[in-house]
Write an enzyme that holds these catalytic residues in place. Structure first.
Site, mmCIF file in Angstrom:
data_model
loop_
_atom_site.group_PDB
_atom_site.id
_atom_site.type_symbol
_atom_site.label_atom_id
_atom_site.label_comp_id
_atom_site.label_asym_id
_atom_site.label_seq_id
_atom_site.Cartn_x
_atom_site.Cartn_y
_atom_site.Cartn_z
ATOM 1 N N GLU A 1 -3.209 3.538 14.206
ATOM 2 C CA GLU A 1 -3.577 2.937 12.920
ATOM 3 C C GLU A 1 -3.362 1.426 12.951
ATOM 4 O OE1 GLU A 1 -5.062 2.785 10.310
ATOM 5 O OE2 GLU A 1 -4.651 4.346 8.843
ATOM 6 N N ASP A 2 -4.067 0.716 12.082
ATOM 7 C CA ASP A 2 -3.854 -0.727 11.973
ATOM 8 C C ASP A 2 -2.602 -1.031 11.159
ATOM 9 O OD1 ASP A 2 -4.968 0.220 9.607
ATOM 10 O OD2 ASP A 2 -6.451 -1.367 9.406
ATOM 11 N N ASP B 1 0.720 1.115 4.850
ATOM 12 C CA ASP B 1 1.040 0.358 3.637
ATOM 13 C C ASP B 1 1.758 1.314 2.673
ATOM 14 O OD1 ASP B 1 0.975 -1.367 1.477
ATOM 15 O OD2 ASP B 1 -1.179 -1.568 1.386
ATOM 16 N N PHE C 1 -0.917 -9.430 1.807
ATOM 17 C CA PHE C 1 -2.185 -8.842 2.217
ATOM 18 C C PHE C 1 -2.674 -9.610 3.439
ATOM 19 C CE2 PHE C 1 -6.680 -7.900 2.300
ATOM 20 C CZ PHE C 1 -6.658 -6.528 2.081
ATOM 21 N N ARG D 1 -12.529 -9.235 10.113
ATOM 22 C CA ARG D 1 -12.082 -8.323 11.183
ATOM 23 C C ARG D 1 -12.095 -9.018 12.541
ATOM 24 N NH1 ARG D 1 -11.699 -3.194 8.976
ATOM 25 N NH2 ARG D 1 -13.312 -2.548 7.508
HETATM 26 P P1 IMP Z 1 -2.167 2.993 2.835
HETATM 27 O O1 IMP Z 1 -2.852 4.310 2.593
HETATM 28 O O2 IMP Z 1 -1.811 2.309 1.542
HETATM 29 O O3 IMP Z 1 -0.991 3.080 3.766
HETATM 30 O O4 IMP Z 1 -3.218 1.997 3.460
HETATM 31 C C1 IMP Z 1 -3.783 2.227 4.669
HETATM 32 C C2 IMP Z 1 -5.060 1.469 4.840
HETATM 33 O O5 IMP Z 1 -5.270 0.446 3.863
HETATM 34 C C3 IMP Z 1 -5.018 0.764 6.158
HETATM 35 O O6 IMP Z 1 -5.493 1.577 7.190
HETATM 36 C C4 IMP Z 1 -5.893 -0.453 5.927
HETATM 37 O O7 IMP Z 1 -7.230 -0.150 6.212
HETATM 38 C C5 IMP Z 1 -5.732 -0.756 4.453
HETATM 39 N N1 IMP Z 1 -4.736 -1.833 4.221
HETATM 40 C C6 IMP Z 1 -3.479 -1.699 3.768
HETATM 41 N N2 IMP Z 1 -2.857 -2.883 3.694
HETATM 42 C C7 IMP Z 1 -3.760 -3.805 4.119
HETATM 43 C C8 IMP Z 1 -3.695 -5.245 4.294
HETATM 44 O O8 IMP Z 1 -2.685 -5.936 4.068
HETATM 45 N N3 IMP Z 1 -4.847 -5.803 4.754
HETATM 46 C C9 IMP Z 1 -5.976 -5.109 5.042
HETATM 47 N N4 IMP Z 1 -6.054 -3.783 4.915
HETATM 48 C C10 IMP Z 1 -4.961 -3.132 4.449
#
Ligand code: IMP
Length: 181
Positions: free
Chosen positions: A99-100, A103, A152, A165
């Site tokens: 995963e990237d 969050d 962010f 990206r």
């Molecule tokens: P989560 O479900 O809130 O953990 O978010 C996961 C997804 O939200 C990641 O795979 C990203 O694609 C996107 N995301 C969360 N935080 C960021 C950020 O700071 N920048 C860009 N994309 C984010």
């Protein structure tokens, strides 16, 4: 109207060094003979995935899936949707989910439930970034590149409204007032 500004946060060099370290760690932990399935979570992980695979010396298979959790803004909606599924069977296979960023953890939780139901032999989680300040659900992370602040970020695969990206480093996204009074 707001002007977008990207402030450098993690340099391309620092990211490269950390990926080499994680690659070495994975190479020690993974099966030296049976290929491990590396699952790329599109689209945010593409850069991390491509560099990580080249840093791993044990055999690998590539697999891709796509989810959407954001709908254009900088806050997650909480609703995770699978938009592209794997095209290979992972039953009895060793799997690394790449995963990237973790969050809130909602996307990772969704993906782990999805993949666990397919009975892999093992399932490891590898994320480039972790933002613990916004955690809503605790998820297991086996390999993490960087723990970051509650900001962010864009670049190195991560986007804001499908842009940035291609930026080779990771930066913090700022929205400046174009016409300060
Ligand atoms: P989560 O479900 O809130 O953990 O978010 C996961 C997804 O939200 C990641 O795979 C990203 O694609 C996107 N995301 C969360 N935080 C960021 C950020 O700071 N920048 C860009 N994309 C984010």
């Amino acid at each position: 109207m707001a002007i977008e500004r990207v402030e450098p946060y993690l340099s391309a060099e620092a990211i490269g060094t950390r990926i080499a370290e994680i690659g070495a760690e994975l190479s020690r932990d993974l099966d030296p003979v049976e290929p491990t399935v590396f699952v790329c979570v599109l689209k945010g992980s593409i850069m991390f995935y491509a560099d990580l695979l080249r840093a791993v010396t044990t055999p690998t298979n590539c697999a891709f899936l796509a989810v959407s959790s954001y709908h254009g803004g900088t806050k997650s909606t909480g609703a995770v949707r699978l938009t592209h599924d794997l095209t290979i069977d992972i039953a009895d296979r060793d799997v690394v989910l790449v995963e990237d960023i973790v969050d809130t953890g909602l996307t990772m939780d969704y993906l782990l439930n999805l993949l666990r139901a397919r009975r892999p032999r093992s399932l490891r989680v590898c994320t480039l970034l972790h933002k613990p300040a916004r955690e809503e659900i605790k998820v297991p992370i086996d390999y993490c590149g960087f723990t970051i602040d509650d900001v962010f970020v864009v670049g190195f695969g991560l986007d804001f409204q499908q842009r940035y990206r291609d930026v080779p480093f990771i930066g913090v996204m700022h929205f400046d007032d174009a016409d300060p009074a």
